[in-house]
Design an enzyme around this catalytic site. Structure first.
Site, PDB file in Angstrom:
ATOM      1  N   ARG A  64      -1.667  -5.596  -8.387  1.00 18.21           N
ATOM      2  CA  ARG A  64      -0.883  -6.702  -7.947  1.00 18.21           C
ATOM      3  C   ARG A  64      -0.955  -8.007  -8.928  1.00 18.21           C
ATOM      4  O   ARG A  64       0.517  -8.369  -9.363  1.00 18.21           O
ATOM      5  CB  ARG A  64      -0.639  -7.244  -6.497  1.00 18.21           C
ATOM      6  CG  ARG A  64      -0.985  -6.532  -5.440  1.00 18.21           C
ATOM      7  CD  ARG A  64      -1.254  -7.319  -4.298  1.00 18.21           C
ATOM      8  NE  ARG A  64      -3.135  -7.577  -4.423  1.00 18.21           N
ATOM      9  CZ  ARG A  64      -3.622  -7.923  -3.814  1.00 18.21           C
ATOM     10  NH1 ARG A  64      -3.287  -8.376  -2.062  1.00 18.21           N
ATOM     11  NH2 ARG A  64      -4.815  -8.468  -3.594  1.00 18.21           N
ATOM     12  N   LYS A 102     -16.924  -7.123   4.789  1.00 15.29           N
ATOM     13  CA  LYS A 102     -15.214  -7.640   5.946  1.00 15.29           C
ATOM     14  C   LYS A 102     -15.836  -7.138   7.430  1.00 15.29           C
ATOM     15  O   LYS A 102     -15.795  -6.092   7.607  1.00 15.29           O
ATOM     16  CB  LYS A 102     -14.472  -7.062   5.200  1.00 15.29           C
ATOM     17  CG  LYS A 102     -13.799  -7.678   3.358  1.00 15.29           C
ATOM     18  CD  LYS A 102     -12.885  -7.644   3.029  1.00 15.29           C
ATOM     19  CE  LYS A 102     -13.112  -6.725   2.402  1.00 15.29           C
ATOM     20  NZ  LYS A 102     -11.657  -6.497   1.816  1.00 15.29           N
ATOM     21  N   SER A 111      -2.967  -7.889   2.536  1.00 17.25           N
ATOM     22  CA  SER A 111      -3.768  -7.754   4.256  1.00 17.25           C
ATOM     23  C   SER A 111      -3.886  -8.395   4.996  1.00 17.25           C
ATOM     24  O   SER A 111      -3.016  -9.425   6.178  1.00 17.25           O
ATOM     25  CB  SER A 111      -4.801  -6.425   4.713  1.00 17.25           C
ATOM     26  OG  SER A 111      -4.105  -5.257   3.750  1.00 17.25           O
ATOM     27  N   HIS A 156       0.829  -1.364  -0.113  1.00 14.73           N
ATOM     28  CA  HIS A 156       0.381  -0.091  -0.303  1.00 14.73           C
ATOM     29  C   HIS A 156       0.916   1.115   0.239  1.00 14.73           C
ATOM     30  O   HIS A 156       1.157   2.247  -0.720  1.00 14.73           O
ATOM     31  CB  HIS A 156      -0.173   0.072   1.226  1.00 14.73           C
ATOM     32  CG  HIS A 156      -2.124  -0.631   0.941  1.00 14.73           C
ATOM     33  ND1 HIS A 156      -1.389  -2.053   2.260  1.00 14.73           N
ATOM     34  CD2 HIS A 156      -2.798  -1.483   0.698  1.00 14.73           C
ATOM     35  CE1 HIS A 156      -2.893  -2.840   2.593  1.00 14.73           C
ATOM     36  NE2 HIS A 156      -3.550  -2.590   1.309  1.00 14.73           N
TER      37      HIS A 156
HETATM   38  O1  PNS Z   1      -8.671  -2.035   0.241  1.00 19.09           O
HETATM   39  P1  PNS Z   1     -10.029  -3.325   0.051  1.00 19.09           P
HETATM   40  O2  PNS Z   1     -11.337  -3.760   1.172  1.00 19.09           O
HETATM   41  O3  PNS Z   1      -9.833  -4.323  -1.624  1.00 19.09           O
HETATM   42  O4  PNS Z   1     -10.826  -1.825  -1.145  1.00 19.09           O
HETATM   43  C1  PNS Z   1     -12.316  -1.833  -1.377  1.00 19.09           C
HETATM   44  C2  PNS Z   1     -13.260  -0.206  -1.313  1.00 19.09           C
HETATM   45  C3  PNS Z   1     -12.999   0.222   0.177  1.00 19.09           C
HETATM   46  C4  PNS Z   1     -12.397  -0.043  -2.656  1.00 19.09           C
HETATM   47  C5  PNS Z   1     -14.290  -0.557  -1.747  1.00 19.09           C
HETATM   48  O5  PNS Z   1     -14.825  -1.943  -1.021  1.00 19.09           O
HETATM   49  C6  PNS Z   1     -15.533   0.332  -1.450  1.00 19.09           C
HETATM   50  O6  PNS Z   1     -15.092   1.443  -2.335  1.00 19.09           O
HETATM   51  N1  PNS Z   1     -15.737   0.606  -0.590  1.00 19.09           N
HETATM   52  C7  PNS Z   1     -17.054   1.927  -0.829  1.00 19.09           C
HETATM   53  C8  PNS Z   1     -18.694   1.335  -0.932  1.00 19.09           C
HETATM   54  C9  PNS Z   1     -18.405   1.545  -2.557  1.00 19.09           C
HETATM   55  O7  PNS Z   1     -18.565   2.267  -2.889  1.00 19.09           O
HETATM   56  N2  PNS Z   1     -19.065   0.665  -3.241  1.00 19.09           N
HETATM   57  C10 PNS Z   1     -19.436   0.583  -4.534  1.00 19.09           C
HETATM   58  C11 PNS Z   1     -18.015   0.110  -5.749  1.00 19.09           C
HETATM   59  S1  PNS Z   1     -18.907  -0.199  -6.935  1.00 19.09           S
END
Ligand code: PNS
Length: 160
Positions: A91, A42, A129, A18
């Site tokens: 990645r 999660k 993570s 990150h």
């Molecule tokens: O580190 P991660 O868990 O891969 O991050 C995922 C994240 C936080 C980017 C994604 O879950 C997110 O944007 N969540 C907020 C809710 C949202 O906007 N969802 C629509 C995405 S299409």
């Protein structure tokens, strides 16, 4: 016009992968907000304030990065923060399908916001993570893939 980017994620906890992506984003965009997702489907290991604190510590050396948190839809948050760029790290090809779908969904919801992908350093291509948490909880070494203070936080959390 200054370009402000949001680098969103769970950061549970922040890893060297990150940090690499955030640093590279900061070299390209005027301002980068590393934003920790508050509520997720999660279950998180660390609280949002712990996750923010670790990200803050990890990135304090980069002047144009701030750390924040957000709840709800990412695009609503980006609009509120007047950010027109979303950063995501890649990645491997296996990340791409999910990231591609998310980028298209976010574009449908907010056509003015652009998603930029930054490719990781190959040395972090296997770092996530969730693998850090799992390897650490079973006694494996994660010293090379997280900063020292994250390592200590993992020790505190898993009482090792
Ligand atoms: O580190 P991660 O868990 O891969 O991050 C995922 C994240 C936080 C980017 C994604 O879950 C997110 O944007 N969540 C907020 C809710 C949202 O906007 N969802 C629509 C995405 S299409």
């Amino acid at each position: 016009m200054k370009v402000r980017a949001v680098y969103p994620g769970s950061f549970d906890p922040v890893t060297n992968g990150h940090i690499y992506i955030a640093e590279r984003a900061a070299a390209v965009f005027d301002e980068v907000i590393v934003s920790v997702l508050v509520n997720s489907n999660k279950q998180s290991t660390f609280t949002v304030s712990e996750r923010c604190e670790m990200a803050q510590e990890a990135l304090k050396h980069v002047k144009n990065i701030t750390v924040d948190n957000f709840d709800g839809l990412l695009i609503d948050y980006a609009r509120r923060e007047k950010a027109n760029v979303i950063i995501r790290g890649l990645r491997a090809m296996s990340d791409f399908e999910y990231e591609f779908q998310m980028a298209l969904m976010n574009r449908k919801l907010a056509p003015e916001i652009e998603t930029f992908f930054i490719v990781t350093d190959p040395k972090y291509s296997y770092v996530s993570s969730s693998s850090v948490r799992e390897i650490f909880s079973f006694g494996g070494s994660v010293k090379d893939v997280v900063p020292d203070f994250v390592f200590r936080k993992l020790q505190e959390h898993f009482k090792k």
